[in-house]
Design a protein around this motif. Structure first.
Motif, PDB file in Angstrom:
ATOM      1  N   THR A 781     -16.732   4.600  11.753  1.00 12.96           N
ATOM      2  CA  THR A 781     -16.339   5.542  10.732  1.00 12.96           C
ATOM      3  C   THR A 781     -14.843   5.110   9.897  1.00 12.96           C
ATOM      4  O   THR A 781     -14.449   4.377  10.419  1.00 12.96           O
ATOM      5  CB  THR A 781     -16.087   6.862  11.267  1.00 12.96           C
ATOM      6  N   GLU A 782     -14.754   5.472   8.769  1.00 20.79           N
ATOM      7  CA  GLU A 782     -13.652   5.182   7.972  1.00 20.79           C
ATOM      8  C   GLU A 782     -12.269   5.679   8.728  1.00 20.79           C
ATOM      9  O   GLU A 782     -11.438   5.044   8.581  1.00 20.79           O
ATOM     10  CB  GLU A 782     -13.702   5.401   6.345  1.00 20.79           C
ATOM     11  N   GLN A 783     -12.432   6.808   9.387  1.00 22.72           N
ATOM     12  CA  GLN A 783     -11.087   7.015  10.181  1.00 22.72           C
ATOM     13  C   GLN A 783     -10.987   5.931  10.959  1.00 22.72           C
ATOM     14  O   GLN A 783      -9.850   5.841  11.372  1.00 22.72           O
ATOM     15  CB  GLN A 783     -11.623   8.548  10.918  1.00 22.72           C
ATOM     16  N   THR A 784     -12.002   5.597  11.812  1.00 19.68           N
ATOM     17  CA  THR A 784     -11.710   4.530  12.867  1.00 19.68           C
ATOM     18  C   THR A 784     -11.214   3.286  12.404  1.00 19.68           C
ATOM     19  O   THR A 784     -10.221   2.834  12.846  1.00 19.68           O
ATOM     20  CB  THR A 784     -13.136   4.344  13.632  1.00 19.68           C
ATOM     21  N   ILE A 785     -11.949   2.689  11.146  1.00 18.77           N
ATOM     22  CA  ILE A 785     -11.606   1.741  10.531  1.00 18.77           C
ATOM     23  C   ILE A 785     -10.001   1.632  10.299  1.00 18.77           C
ATOM     24  O   ILE A 785      -9.133   0.736  10.512  1.00 18.77           O
ATOM     25  CB  ILE A 785     -12.345   1.190   9.171  1.00 18.77           C
ATOM     26  N   ARG A 786      -9.331   2.854   9.408  1.00 20.34           N
ATOM     27  CA  ARG A 786      -8.182   3.009   9.025  1.00 20.34           C
ATOM     28  C   ARG A 786      -7.258   3.154  10.219  1.00 20.34           C
ATOM     29  O   ARG A 786      -6.216   2.625  10.132  1.00 20.34           O
ATOM     30  CB  ARG A 786      -8.111   4.118   7.995  1.00 20.34           C
ATOM     31  N   GLU A 787      -7.332   3.956  11.027  1.00 18.50           N
ATOM     32  CA  GLU A 787      -6.528   4.549  12.249  1.00 18.50           C
ATOM     33  C   GLU A 787      -6.311   3.385  13.018  1.00 18.50           C
ATOM     34  O   GLU A 787      -5.182   3.368  13.629  1.00 18.50           O
ATOM     35  CB  GLU A 787      -6.883   5.851  12.562  1.00 18.50           C
ATOM     36  N   LEU A 788      -7.452   2.845  13.392  1.00 14.15           N
ATOM     37  CA  LEU A 788      -7.123   1.713  14.460  1.00 14.15           C
ATOM     38  C   LEU A 788      -7.067   0.575  14.095  1.00 14.15           C
ATOM     39  O   LEU A 788      -6.235  -0.436  14.103  1.00 14.15           O
ATOM     40  CB  LEU A 788      -8.361   1.846  15.549  1.00 14.15           C
ATOM     41  N   TYR A 789      -8.233  -0.045  13.499  1.00 15.17           N
ATOM     42  CA  TYR A 789      -8.408  -1.559  13.293  1.00 15.17           C
ATOM     43  C   TYR A 789      -7.765  -2.386  12.265  1.00 15.17           C
ATOM     44  O   TYR A 789      -7.367  -3.353  12.142  1.00 15.17           O
ATOM     45  CB  TYR A 789     -10.168  -2.051  13.347  1.00 15.17           C
ATOM     46  N   LEU A 790      -7.536  -1.427  11.107  1.00 14.41           N
ATOM     47  CA  LEU A 790      -6.774  -1.690   9.991  1.00 14.41           C
ATOM     48  C   LEU A 790      -5.356  -1.668  10.110  1.00 14.41           C
ATOM     49  O   LEU A 790      -4.289  -2.203   9.582  1.00 14.41           O
ATOM     50  CB  LEU A 790      -7.261  -1.190   8.561  1.00 14.41           C
ATOM     51  N   LYS A 791      -4.854  -0.785  10.959  1.00 19.67           N
ATOM     52  CA  LYS A 791      -3.429  -0.420  11.036  1.00 19.67           C
ATOM     53  C   LYS A 791      -2.520  -1.548  11.344  1.00 19.67           C
ATOM     54  O   LYS A 791      -1.397  -1.381  10.688  1.00 19.67           O
ATOM     55  CB  LYS A 791      -3.286   0.696  12.266  1.00 19.67           C
ATOM     56  N   PRO A 792      -2.794  -2.535  12.347  1.00 18.79           N
ATOM     57  CA  PRO A 792      -1.644  -3.411  12.506  1.00 18.79           C
ATOM     58  C   PRO A 792      -1.433  -4.401  11.254  1.00 18.79           C
ATOM     59  O   PRO A 792      -0.466  -4.895  11.131  1.00 18.79           O
ATOM     60  CB  PRO A 792      -2.100  -4.269  13.805  1.00 18.79           C
ATOM     61  N   PHE A 793      -2.582  -4.503  10.615  1.00 19.73           N
ATOM     62  CA  PHE A 793      -2.700  -5.417   9.572  1.00 19.73           C
ATOM     63  C   PHE A 793      -1.715  -4.710   8.473  1.00 19.73           C
ATOM     64  O   PHE A 793      -0.748  -5.356   7.581  1.00 19.73           O
ATOM     65  CB  PHE A 793      -4.058  -5.806   8.899  1.00 19.73           C
ATOM     66  N   GLU A 794      -2.097  -3.327   8.266  1.00 21.52           N
ATOM     67  CA  GLU A 794      -1.404  -2.563   7.384  1.00 21.52           C
ATOM     68  C   GLU A 794       0.085  -2.708   7.549  1.00 21.52           C
ATOM     69  O   GLU A 794       0.976  -3.029   6.750  1.00 21.52           O
ATOM     70  CB  GLU A 794      -1.808  -1.229   7.672  1.00 21.52           C
ATOM     71  N   MET A 795       0.592  -2.566   8.647  1.00 25.03           N
ATOM     72  CA  MET A 795       2.022  -2.351   9.214  1.00 25.03           C
ATOM     73  C   MET A 795       2.562  -3.831   8.703  1.00 25.03           C
ATOM     74  O   MET A 795       3.666  -3.869   8.075  1.00 25.03           O
ATOM     75  CB  MET A 795       2.489  -2.177  10.593  1.00 25.03           C
ATOM     76  N   ALA A 796       1.771  -4.854   8.884  1.00 29.85           N
ATOM     77  CA  ALA A 796       2.403  -6.266   8.726  1.00 29.85           C
ATOM     78  C   ALA A 796       2.562  -6.439   7.224  1.00 29.85           C
ATOM     79  O   ALA A 796       3.532  -6.844   6.765  1.00 29.85           O
ATOM     80  CB  ALA A 796       1.601  -7.414   9.373  1.00 29.85           C
ATOM     81  N   VAL A 797       1.395  -6.196   6.552  1.00 33.45           N
ATOM     82  CA  VAL A 797       1.603  -6.352   5.143  1.00 33.45           C
ATOM     83  C   VAL A 797       2.821  -5.755   4.394  1.00 33.45           C
ATOM     84  O   VAL A 797       3.266  -6.119   3.733  1.00 33.45           O
ATOM     85  CB  VAL A 797       0.295  -5.956   4.559  1.00 33.45           C
ATOM     86  N   LYS A 798       2.819  -4.358   4.875  1.00 34.73           N
ATOM     87  CA  LYS A 798       3.859  -3.732   4.355  1.00 34.73           C
ATOM     88  C   LYS A 798       5.443  -3.903   4.754  1.00 34.73           C
ATOM     89  O   LYS A 798       6.287  -3.733   4.036  1.00 34.73           O
ATOM     90  CB  LYS A 798       3.634  -2.201   4.550  1.00 34.73           C
ATOM     91  N   ASP A 799       5.500  -4.517   5.723  1.00 35.95           N
ATOM     92  CA  ASP A 799       6.743  -4.735   6.477  1.00 35.95           C
ATOM     93  C   ASP A 799       7.146  -6.182   6.660  1.00 35.95           C
ATOM     94  O   ASP A 799       8.398  -6.607   6.915  1.00 35.95           O
ATOM     95  CB  ASP A 799       6.868  -4.227   7.855  1.00 35.95           C
TER      96      ASP A 799
END
Length: 967
Positions: A781-799
């Motif tokens: 589900t998109e909730q699963t995708i965004r909250e778990l599996y994209l999250k570490p990449f999101e943090m890295a790209v933003k920080d």
């Protein structure tokens, strides 16, 4: 001999030789990328202008004079990482440290054949590494030589199971433990080394395969249902022998994934357990120090260690699942087929993330809170668990709860109340209000953490832990199609692990008065634009209740009724949309739908790449530089991306060097760049130490400057969805926040030296089985995708940030700017049915529009027809990790294709221009190219052989003419 017979012999010879000469030259041209990778690609010699003489163009400098100095410091750092990451999981009766015990018996295969790291891209050279024995002897222990020698000899003759990359038939899973009878024959030696029996339990990992869940055929004592991550009979017998032979029994788990250790934890005869991961070049020295008491362990588990993996919600949906009504087929040119060694199948594999957000501690804490499981029976070690040789007390000094657009901050004073110096980890969790049937939410989620410095007995240190209120929002893909911070009472709690509230510290209440929906312009503060659903076609595979062909979503409201099961028969039958998703990408349709003009190419310019350094990506000079390039130049760059970006002479772009892998630089092409072996990311995560991550990155940056390395295929940030994941050693944790923090720290550290990191594998690449068999259709589900599996990449790209110094004035004055994350690697798998690297939703809409990524994306190793380079550059995967001609563009002429080629080239050049590849170059630099020696040999051989053919043709003609005249 008659002319006819003479010609019949010699004409074919001359024609064959001529054909071979032509074929060889064509092959060397077509396959030049691969040949260059093996034999060298030539050298670019850069010359700065006279006007720039004396300018400071060393944009990055090393902190060490020589590579030997770097290596020595790196080995010290590896030992420090292991000291901070090895977890003291059990220590009954203060069995450790073995302060006065110095004569010990090492038991278990891994004592003499330890697991230093994993296989594949994360492999490292450990030939000079400190062994387990060396680590103990370095700490002053005397080792039972007779037993050790027997283990060593047995291990040499009986290979441990190993993963053969993408070749399950050749992989093996034997534990390879010395049978207990052979130990018993050596029991007479125990009494002289009886201060402790130290039992080493090892498990390997590797790229291209997962650990087995069925030991039948791999273990002669296997019972039904036995898997690789539980103790086998030989190991259980060995533990019993150790218990009966030694007063103190210590177990060292040498594995970079979790194992079932409930029996050992509950066994009063096992006094202590250490979780040592895979410790790299010198980490076993830290193990010796911990056993001796010279080092106080401060590691914490980075995953929950469950008692029974077969009861985990991921267990039924991990492994080999193939749609039975799809025969996948993708066009392959004759040249690509001839130059690729890939094994192609017609399989269409899939995997269902039916557990949703409930993986690891999120599941066990939530299931316990709902009364679905008995926590003490289900969990051996909670996430974040770890013991110490000292004790600590925590006191909240202050706390601040900001508004919904603010932050929650807690100051914690940590006091060492014990007798020895040590370090502690403070963990801050939040619990969000949950409504049955509403947005799924875990009982507790890690919000922040911090690790102290070394605290002396009686001393204190104050840490500040903080996270944004909006970080507690959940993603609602079903109704609001946005992140939502629901109204209600939130609990902020300090814990010593995910399950245990800190003594004497009351939870903090935080109330959200009114639900906040982060939609439209009211998006979260860290997003560049509105965040809304991008993966509806993936989420649609799930349903709240059973339906034909659908996956039931696991829900906290009814764990018993929605607990994941293996795919049902109807789920093996792909619907029309799934069948269509496995069809080849239609480049012609994409070109027809494109509504844009073809960009200018080949116009020429005086600008070179160094002139672009420090400029904004949308600076007009970029357009001029890109207009100067030909389609051929750009295509050669984009299709020769294996561990490099190719040089472009016309713009003085140097060739770059980009090795693997997460445990330190490694290359199967050029072993001279192989570096110090760092611990597995699994062990690095157990440090919970962001500063150590930065130090690791900085040390690798120094190594890179000495070796001419510009980019790095690491760190890796996929999650430990299942303990059976073959590459768990390459990934940090089951938790996205811990993963993202450490990923960012390492990337920022190496970025200080101008090295760009290729964060991998983006995204949902949590299993190796079937990974290259046309791409696993990954359903979540998109909730699963965004909250778990994209999250570490999101943090890295933003920080992630990289400081860039550049020549800004005509007099050579320098200025500084900052860029963000510069590289990312897409993954083999599919998001739904769309190859991840060809997913515009993932690679462009999320990565670039929402998160603001401006660097370049590379594919994973691309030998496979389903990974279409045109689809890649259309979606946002710019560089193809392969050697020409293993892959090619099917379209280089349409306005769509040329636009995509130009954009991809821009992304790569922007990153390289702002990296250490520009060291030593000033604006106005010129370049000369010297081909490699093999090219000169090719030319010479062609000329010589061509001359011989001509000479042979002349001699044949002359002989025939003379024979005819004489006749």
């Amino acid at each position: 001999m008659p002319n006819k017979r003479f010609l019949w012999i010699w004409v074919p010879v001359l024609v064959t030789v001529t054909a071979l000469i032509i074929a060889a030259n064509v092959a060397l041209v077509v396959g030049g990328g691969w040949v260059a990778s093996q034999l060298g690609s030539g050298t670019y010699t850069f010359t700065n202008s006279e006007e720039s003489e004396g300018w400071d163009t060393e944009y990055y400098t090393a902190d060490f004079a020589t590579i030997d100095d770097v290596d020595a410091a790196a080995k010290e750092l590896v030992e420090e990482i292991a000291a901070g990451g090895i977890v003291l999981a059990k220590n009954d009766g203060a069995a450790l440290p073995l302060a006065s015990a110095r004569r010990v018996t090492m038991l278990g295969r891994a004592a003499a054949d330890p697991v230093f790291g994993g296989a594949g891209s994360g492999s490292v050279d450990t030939r000079s590494a400190v062994t387990a024995r060396g680590g103990l002897e370095g700490a002053g222990f005397e080792i039972n030589e007779e037993v050790y020698t027997a283990i060593e000899a047995f291990a040499a003759e009986n290979r441990r199971g190993h993963i053969e990359m993408d070749n399950p038939e050749a992989s093996s899973y034997t534990i390879g433990e010395l049978p207990v009878a052979q130990y018993e024959a050596l029991q007479g030696s125990f009494q002289d080394f009886a201060d402790a029996g130290i039992v080493f339990i090892g498990r390997p990992g590797g790229e291209g395969g997962d650990l087995t869940r069925d030991m039948a055929g791999w273990d002669e004592n296997a019972v039904d249902g036995q898997h690789q991550l539980e103790l086998n009979q030989d190991e259980r017998d060995l533990i019993e022998l150790a218990k009966s032979s030694f007063d103190t029994v210590v177990v060292v788990v040498n594995a970079s994934t979790t194992m079932e250790l409930g029996d050992l934890q509950d066994d009063a005869g096992v006094d202590a357990i250490l979780l040592a991961g895979s410790p790299g070049a010198s980490g076993f020295s830290a193990l010796g120090g911990i056993l001796a008491g010279d080092v106080n362990p401060s590691g914490r588990t980075a995953d929950v260690w469950a008692a029974d993996f077969t009861k985990d919600p991921t267990y039924a949906n991990f492994g080999d699942f193939i749609y039975n009504n799809i025969e996948a087929s993708f066009p392959v040119s004759a040249v690509e087929r001839a130059t690729s060694n890939a094994t192609l199948t017609s399989d269409a594999p899939f995997v269902n993330y039916a557990e949703g957000i409930y993986i690891g501690y999120r599941y066990y804490e939530t299931a316990a809170a709902e009364g679905f499981i008995d926590y003490d029976d289900a969990v051996v070690y909670p996430f974040g668990h770890g013991l110490s040789y000292t004790d600590f007390a925590w006191r909240v000094v202050s706390s601040e709860a900001g508004a919904v657009d603010g932050a929650i901050s807690v100051e914690v004073e940590v006091t060492n109340t014990g007798a020895v110096a040590g370090r502690d980890v403070v963990e801050l969790y939040y619990s969000a209000p949950y409504t049955p049937g509403g947005i799924e939410k875990a009982e507790v989620v890690l919000g922040a953490f911090a690790k102290t410095d070394m605290i002396e007995p009686g001393a204190s240190e104050t840490l500040t832990l903080e996270f944004a209120v909006e970080d507690m929002a959940s993603y609602d893909h079903l109704e609001n199609r946005a992140y939502v911070l629901e109204a209600g009472d939130y609990e902020i709690s300090l814990r010593t692990d995910s399950h245990t509230l800190a003594d004497g510290v009351e939870p903090i209440a935080y109330t959200v008065d009114e639900t906040v929906v982060y939609s439209g312009d009211n998006h979260r503060s860290t997003d560049l634009t509105e965040v809304t659903n991008q993966f509806d076609g993936v989420s649609e595979q799930f349903a709240a209740a059973p339906q034909d062909g659908k996956v039931v979503s696991m829900s906290r409201a009814d764990f018993a009724g929605t607990f994941p099961t293996a795919p049902s028969e109807d789920q093996y039958v792909a619907g029309d949309a799934i069948v269509a998703g496995f069809a080849p990408w239609d480049h012609e349709a994409a070109a027809d739908e494109f509504d844009g003009d073809k960009p200018a190419t080949g116009k020429g310019s005086d600008l070179t790449l160094i002139d672009m350094r420090g400029l904004a990506k949308d600076d007009p000079q970029w357009a001029e530089l890109l207009d100067s390039l030909t389609v051929s130049e750009m295509s050669d760059l984009l299709l020769n991306g294996a561990y490099q970006t190719a040089g472009i002479g016309s713009i003085a772009k140097p060739q770059t060097l980009e090795p693997d892998g997460p445990a330190g630089f490694s290359s199967f092409i050029n072993s001279s760049i192989n570096g110090v072996a760092y611990p597995s990311q699994f062990l690095i995560a157990q440090t919970w130490d962001v500063d150590l991550g930065t130090e690791m990155g900085r040390m690798l940056g120094n190594e890179a400057l000495h070796k001419g390395i510009n980019g790095w295929y690491a760190p890796a940030a996929n999650l430990h969805r299942s303990p059976f994941g073959g590459r768990n050693f390459e990934y940090y944790s089951e938790d996205p926040l811990l993963s993202g923090k450490l990923l960012t720290a390492v990337a920022n550290g190496v970025g200080e030296k101008g090295v760009y990191t290729m964060l991998k594998h983006f995204a949902l690449n949590e299993q190796e089985t079937n990974r290259v068999n046309n791409g696993i259709a990954t359903w979540a589900t998109e909730q699963t995708i965004r909250e778990l599996y994209l999250k570490p990449f999101e943090m890295a790209v933003k920080d992630i940030t990289m400081d860039v110094s550049y020549i800004a004035g005509e007099d050579g004055t320098r200025a500084d700017t900052t860029i963000g994350a510069a590289g990312i690697m897409s993954s083999f798998n599919r998001i739904g049915t769309t190859w991840a690297g060809g997913s515009e939703a993932l690679m462009h809409n999320v990565l670039r529009d929402e998160w603001g990524f401006q660097g370049f994306a590379i594919s994973d190793f691309n030998l496979y027809p389903y990974m279409n380079p045109n689809q890649g550059i259309s979606a946002g995967t710019d560089l193809t990790l392969t050697f020409q001609p293993s892959k090619s563009f099917v379209d280089t002429k349409s306005a769509k294709a040329v636009t995509d080629i130009r954009n991809a080239t821009h992304n790569i050049l922007y990153t390289v221009a702002n990296s250490n590849a520009m060291n030593g170059l000033a604006p106005g630099a010129t370049v000369d190219y010297t081909p490699p020696s093999w090219v000169y040999i090719q030319y010479a051989a062609t000329v010589v052989l061509g001359a011989l053919v001509l000479l042979g043709a002349f001699l044949v003609w002359r002989r025939v003419r003379r024979h005819s005249t004489a006749g």
